[in-house]
Design an enzyme around this catalytic site. Structure first.
Site, PDB file in Angstrom:
ATOM      1  N   MET A 309       0.756  -1.294   0.078  1.00  0.00           N
ATOM      2  CA  MET A 309       0.009  -0.031  -0.014  1.00  0.00           C
ATOM      3  C   MET A 309       0.989   1.290  -0.138  1.00  0.00           C
ATOM      4  SD  MET A 309      -3.006  -0.999  -0.384  1.00  0.00           S
ATOM      5  CE  MET A 309      -3.905   0.404  -0.317  1.00  0.00           C
ATOM      6  N   ASP A 328      10.584   3.388   5.325  1.00  0.00           N
ATOM      7  CA  ASP A 328      10.267   1.921   5.906  1.00  0.00           C
ATOM      8  C   ASP A 328      11.413   1.843   6.849  1.00  0.00           C
ATOM      9  OD1 ASP A 328       8.479  -0.502   4.541  1.00  0.00           O
ATOM     10  OD2 ASP A 328       9.836  -0.739   6.156  1.00  0.00           O
ATOM     11  N   GLU A 387      -1.085  -4.072   9.401  1.00  0.00           N
ATOM     12  CA  GLU A 387      -2.556  -3.950  10.146  1.00  0.00           C
ATOM     13  C   GLU A 387      -2.352  -4.324  11.838  1.00  0.00           C
ATOM     14  OE1 GLU A 387      -4.982  -2.175   9.092  1.00  0.00           O
ATOM     15  OE2 GLU A 387      -6.933  -2.914   9.769  1.00  0.00           O
ATOM     16  N   HIS A 435      -8.156   5.697   3.710  1.00  0.00           N
ATOM     17  CA  HIS A 435      -8.167   4.288   3.463  1.00  0.00           C
ATOM     18  C   HIS A 435      -8.233   4.108   1.745  1.00  0.00           C
ATOM     19  CE1 HIS A 435     -10.507   0.076   3.209  1.00  0.00           C
ATOM     20  NE2 HIS A 435      -8.945  -0.150   3.398  1.00  0.00           N
ATOM     21  N   GLU A 447     -11.637   5.923   0.984  1.00  0.00           N
ATOM     22  CA  GLU A 447     -12.546   6.222   2.041  1.00  0.00           C
ATOM     23  C   GLU A 447     -11.854   7.284   3.116  1.00  0.00           C
ATOM     24  OE1 GLU A 447     -15.256   2.368   2.975  1.00  0.00           O
ATOM     25  OE2 GLU A 447     -13.293   2.335   3.882  1.00  0.00           O
TER      26      GLU A 447
HETATM   27  P1  NAD Z   1       2.676  -4.700   3.727  1.00  0.00           P
HETATM   28  O1  NAD Z   1       3.155  -6.064   4.479  1.00  0.00           O
HETATM   29  O2  NAD Z   1       2.579  -4.956   2.301  1.00  0.00           O
HETATM   30  O3  NAD Z   1       3.702  -3.704   4.078  1.00  0.00           O
HETATM   31  C1  NAD Z   1       3.873  -3.052   5.210  1.00  0.00           C
HETATM   32  C2  NAD Z   1       5.252  -2.374   5.257  1.00  0.00           C
HETATM   33  O4  NAD Z   1       5.474  -1.695   6.474  1.00  0.00           O
HETATM   34  C3  NAD Z   1       6.540  -3.255   5.199  1.00  0.00           C
HETATM   35  O5  NAD Z   1       7.281  -2.822   4.270  1.00  0.00           O
HETATM   36  C4  NAD Z   1       6.996  -3.188   6.709  1.00  0.00           C
HETATM   37  O6  NAD Z   1       8.537  -3.127   6.580  1.00  0.00           O
HETATM   38  C5  NAD Z   1       6.604  -1.846   6.903  1.00  0.00           C
HETATM   39  N1  NAD Z   1       6.847  -1.459   8.388  1.00  0.00           N
HETATM   40  C6  NAD Z   1       6.461  -2.416   9.520  1.00  0.00           C
HETATM   41  N2  NAD Z   1       6.825  -1.660  10.629  1.00  0.00           N
HETATM   42  C7  NAD Z   1       7.310  -0.610  10.643  1.00  0.00           C
HETATM   43  C8  NAD Z   1       7.730   0.343  11.096  1.00  0.00           C
HETATM   44  N3  NAD Z   1       7.874   0.347  12.440  1.00  0.00           N
HETATM   45  N4  NAD Z   1       8.154   1.566  10.584  1.00  0.00           N
HETATM   46  C9  NAD Z   1       8.353   1.681   9.134  1.00  0.00           C
HETATM   47  N5  NAD Z   1       7.732   0.907   8.388  1.00  0.00           N
HETATM   48  C10 NAD Z   1       7.263  -0.405   9.071  1.00  0.00           C
HETATM   49  O7  NAD Z   1       1.296  -4.250   4.267  1.00  0.00           O
HETATM   50  P2  NAD Z   1       0.304  -3.710   3.077  1.00  0.00           P
HETATM   51  O8  NAD Z   1      -0.701  -4.544   2.346  1.00  0.00           O
HETATM   52  O9  NAD Z   1       0.732  -2.614   2.428  1.00  0.00           O
HETATM   53  O10 NAD Z   1      -0.719  -2.864   4.262  1.00  0.00           O
HETATM   54  C11 NAD Z   1      -0.516  -1.772   5.096  1.00  0.00           C
HETATM   55  C12 NAD Z   1      -1.488  -1.258   5.602  1.00  0.00           C
HETATM   56  O11 NAD Z   1      -2.643  -0.959   4.623  1.00  0.00           O
HETATM   57  C13 NAD Z   1      -2.283  -2.124   6.782  1.00  0.00           C
HETATM   58  O12 NAD Z   1      -3.016  -1.251   7.546  1.00  0.00           O
HETATM   59  C14 NAD Z   1      -3.333  -2.652   5.650  1.00  0.00           C
HETATM   60  O13 NAD Z   1      -4.673  -3.206   6.321  1.00  0.00           O
HETATM   61  C15 NAD Z   1      -3.755  -1.563   4.889  1.00  0.00           C
HETATM   62  N6  NAD Z   1      -4.443  -1.859   3.653  1.00  0.00           N
HETATM   63  C16 NAD Z   1      -4.052  -3.042   2.970  1.00  0.00           C
HETATM   64  C17 NAD Z   1      -4.420  -3.338   1.687  1.00  0.00           C
HETATM   65  C18 NAD Z   1      -4.229  -4.297   0.832  1.00  0.00           C
HETATM   66  O14 NAD Z   1      -5.035  -4.944  -0.003  1.00  0.00           O
HETATM   67  N7  NAD Z   1      -2.900  -4.892   0.911  1.00  0.00           N
HETATM   68  C19 NAD Z   1      -5.933  -2.327   1.150  1.00  0.00           C
HETATM   69  C20 NAD Z   1      -6.095  -1.395   2.093  1.00  0.00           C
HETATM   70  C21 NAD Z   1      -5.432  -1.154   3.302  1.00  0.00           C
END
Ligand code: NAD
Length: 700
Positions: A309, A328, A387, A435, A447
């Site tokens: 995301m 990150d 999440e 969102h 959203e």
């Molecule tokens: P992801 O696992 O692909 O990426 C998360 C990233 O956050 C990783 O690169 C990780 O290294 C980084 N991270 C973790 N802890 C950290 C910290 N303390 N400081 C800095 N970076 C840190 O996850 P994602 O799928 O991109 O999801 C991220 C958020 O978006 C979540 O809250 C998820 O619910 C939400 N979301 C996801 C989707 C989806 O379809 N994947 C859709 C809408 C919302």
């Protein structure tokens, strides 16, 4: 009557200026004004040519869709205006100063020549509203540029800028400086050259050539199943253009077009698509927020988390020309994230959608950083880490310390409590949810989540930013899953229940695909990966929900979905096409038997209702709780974020078309049969059904 047309003369040239701000739709006053102005110029002996142009930023942006379906207006109809222009023996030249869409382009096509400003977009977007160009567009355009190009343009509904439209053959001359002055010169030259008119209705060489290739129409009709699945208007468009090609008689083609236009006009898809059109616009208007609320302009953005995301969100900012720091804490993930961004842009360049220079520019706007403090000078920060509420709280308390005082702090959480996140900061008024949907750089929906303490300025800024990012934004209240994901829970739960009760994934997916969704719930789970939910459940010690049993079991057997070729379906090497899998079906049958379910037969109708009606019942609850502001907002969320077919108008509109009393009867039956709280009929649904009202009636 709305709108007017100003008539002036420049020696022997009549100049008609359309005035119906801001975008000059073809309201009654404009149609009447054009008709009267052209009539006046035609009888004035000293006038030798006419120039039509628009004031403000458009030539004519199209029909006045507010007038659709209303009782006949007192003004002349568009077709009479067009006939008047086309039958003129004096040359008529369109000076296209800005947007010429739909009826606007059709007016220009009735003219003898078209001169345009280089930035003026022209297009026939009717298909997007379930219609076809009904004022000769399907007949004149193929005569002018050939049916293949005409069909591509009409079926896509996408506009072209004047220079591309000139290459296509729609525009005769592109002007860089003073359009009206140059068009008057152009008109004077035509007069000097003998006042030749050039009626598109009399041009036939293109359609005679196309007559040798009638098979093209059959091929195209078949391909609509893929490109415009389930839609009514596209087939009618192809039939109209085919009629233009098959007959030498222009008026026959026009008659066909009128007949098919009125079929589209009466079709429920047209009303559903117009509902979505208006809902998307209305979604941005938030009661309580006004134009006077301070909207801070976002010049610099920060993003935390460079995963799926975060990377997509960073691209959204860069695409809008906003510089962004992408942080990150894991260097490998940061590098991987940047690599993916590069790959995404390179793909877009390869497809010819942006230039290499544009890609370089956008990439240069994204600065990856491992340093948290580098986020500090962002006007907004969007958090997109895992999440996990504790992790998000930790990030927000750090953000509170480093971000500048007036920054907006937004979380991209899919459904966690925004107030709990805001509570760890000293500035909960600056916190809201934003969102995005995956892939964030592609999906239109955003959203915006209103926390209990989110200030008007924070929310107005977030909504304003959404526009800048070219998103369709909907305001949602802070409840688990917000609007979209909260509704989705019931949908997914019912899909799981039905496979326990004896339906198979392929049957359920087929029903939902035929309804118009891009894919059904099980193909979707395979695409997302069954292991995500499985791992999340394991982290909290597992789940007792019966609906978790089958996906857990499949994962235990190493069936994670598309990523390893086996899930609810099997996939051949690298393919994304699901193939039914006897082993998976056997797992389903076994687990269902172990849990004591008796196998029963499902009709397609029952499957559809069990999947869709939870959306409607939950949607009704969201409305009465105030977590969704309008039924149209919910529809906007579903068609823009969840692949719900636009032409059904979204789940709430769909419910209205089924009759809320019928929907309620089924929901009451499901509640009686299962006792499941999901099916407890929403009070709002009961009230509306009792009063014979619709969800849409709440929005007016
Ligand atoms: P992801 O696992 O692909 O990426 C998360 C990233 O956050 C990783 O690169 C990780 O290294 C980084 N991270 C973790 N802890 C950290 C910290 N303390 N400081 C800095 N970076 C840190 O996850 P994602 O799928 O991109 O999801 C991220 C958020 O978006 C979540 O809250 C998820 O619910 C939400 N979301 C996801 C989707 C989806 O379809 N994947 C859709 C809408 C919302």
């Amino acid at each position: 009557m709305k709108g007017t047309v100003h008539y002036t003369e420049d020696n022997n040239i009549a100049l008609l200026k359309i005035d119906n701000p801001p975008v000059n739709p073809l309201s009654s006053g404009v149609r009447q004004g054009l008709y009267d102005g052209v009539s006046k110029a035609l009888v004035a002996e000293h006038i030798e040519a006419l120039v039509l142009t628009g004031m403000h930023r458009a030539f004519i942006a199209g029909a006045d869709i507010g007038e659709f379906g209303e009782a006949a207006q007192e003004a002349v109809g568009l077709n009479e205006v067009i006939e008047k222009i086309e039958s003129s023996k004096k040359p008529v030249i369109a000076a296209i100063n800005g947007t010429a869409f739909g009826g606007g382009l059709e007016v220009a096509l009735a003219c003898d020549y078209r001169v345009a400003s280089e930035n003026a977009p022209v297009g026939l977007p009717e298909v997007k509203l379930g219609l076809l160009p009904g004022a000769g567009g399907t007949q004149r355009l193929p005569r002018l540029i050939g049916s293949e190009k005409a069909l591509a343009m009409i079926l896509s509904g996408e506009p072209f800028f004047a220079s591309a439209a000139k290459t296509l053959g729609i525009i005769d001359h592109v002007v860089v400086q003073d359009l009206v002055e140059e068009t008057i010169e152009f008109a004077k030259n035509i007069v000097l050259g003998g006042s030749k008119t050039r009626k598109i209705r009399d041009i036939s060489d293109q359609i005679i050539e196309d007559r040798q290739n009638l098979k093209m129409f059959e091929r195209l009709k078949l391909s609509l199943e893929k490109t415009h699945r389930g839609q009514f208007a596209p087939l009618k468009i192809v039939e109209c253009v085919e009629a233009a090609v098959r007959s030498d008689n222009f008026d026959d083609g026009l008659a066909t077009e009128r007949e098919k236009f009125s079929e589209c006009l009466k079709h429920p898809q047209r009303e559903a698509l117009i509902h979505i059109f208006f809902s998307e616009r209305a979604a941005n208007k938030i009661p309580g927020l006004s134009k006077n609320d301070v909207v801070s302009e976002v010049k610099k953005a920060s993003v935390v988390g460079a995963g799926t995301m975060g990377g997509g969100i960073a691209m959204c900012f860069a695409n809008a020309g906003i510089s962004v720091r992408l942080h990150d804490n894991d260097e490998d993930n940061l590098n991987r994230g940047m690599e993916l961004i590069r790959k995404n842009y390179a793909g877009t360049v390869e497809k010819g959608r942006i230039s290499q220079a544009e890609m370089d520019k956008r990439l240069s706007l994204i600065t990856p950083t491992i340093e948290f403090v580098a986020l500090a000078d962002g006007d907004i920060v969007v958090e997109a880490v895992y999440e996990n509420l504790d992790l998000k709280k930790e990030i927000f308390s750090k953000l509170d310390k480093v971000m500048k005082a007036d920054a907006i702090l937004a979380s991209n959480t899919s459904g966690l409590d925004i107030d709990a996140i805001a509570a760890v900061t000293k500035r909960p008024h600056s916190v809201c949810g934003m969102h995005f949907f995956s892939p964030a750089n592609v999906m239109k929906l955003l959203e915006v989540i209103r926390g209990a303490h989110s200030s008007k300025a924070t929310l107005a800024s977030a909504m304003g930013l959404a526009k800048k990012l070219d998103k369709v934004a909907v305001m949602a209240g802070n409840c688990p899953g917000f609007i979209g994901n909260r509704m989705l829970r019931g949908y997914s739960q019912q899909a799981q229940m039905m496979i326990l009760e004896g339906a198979l994934p392929a049957q359920i997916d087929r029903v939902m695909f035929d309804f118009g969704l891009a894919m059904g719930p099980f193909a979707m789970s395979d695409m997302v990966g069954l292991d995500l939910g499985w791992r999340a459940r394991k982290m909290v010690g597992g789940s007792n929900e019966v609906t978790a049993r089958i996906p857990d079991e499949l994962c235990e057997l190493g069936r994670y979905g598309q990523k390893n070729g086996k899930g609810y379906y099997q996939y051949e090497d690298g393919s994304r096409t699901p193939i039914e899998d006897a082993d998976a079906n056997e797992v389903i049958r076994r687990v269902a038997a172990e849990l004591g379910f008796e196998k029963k037969e499902f009709s397609n109708d029952e499957i559809l209702k069990r999947c869709l009606y939870p959306l409607i019942n939950t949607g009704a609850n969201l409305l009465s709780e105030g977590h969704a502001l309008r039924a149209g907002d919910i529809d906007t969320v579903y068609v823009n974020g969840y692949g719900f077919p636009k032409y059904t108008g979204g789940p709430m509109w769909f419910a209205d078309t089924q009759g809320l009393e019928n929907v309620l009867n089924d929901i009451e039956r499901f509640y009686k049969e299962t006792g499941d709280d999901l099916w407890r009929p929403a009070e709002l649904l009961k009230t509306l059904a009792r009063d014979g009202r619709t969800f849409a009636s709440l929005d007016t």
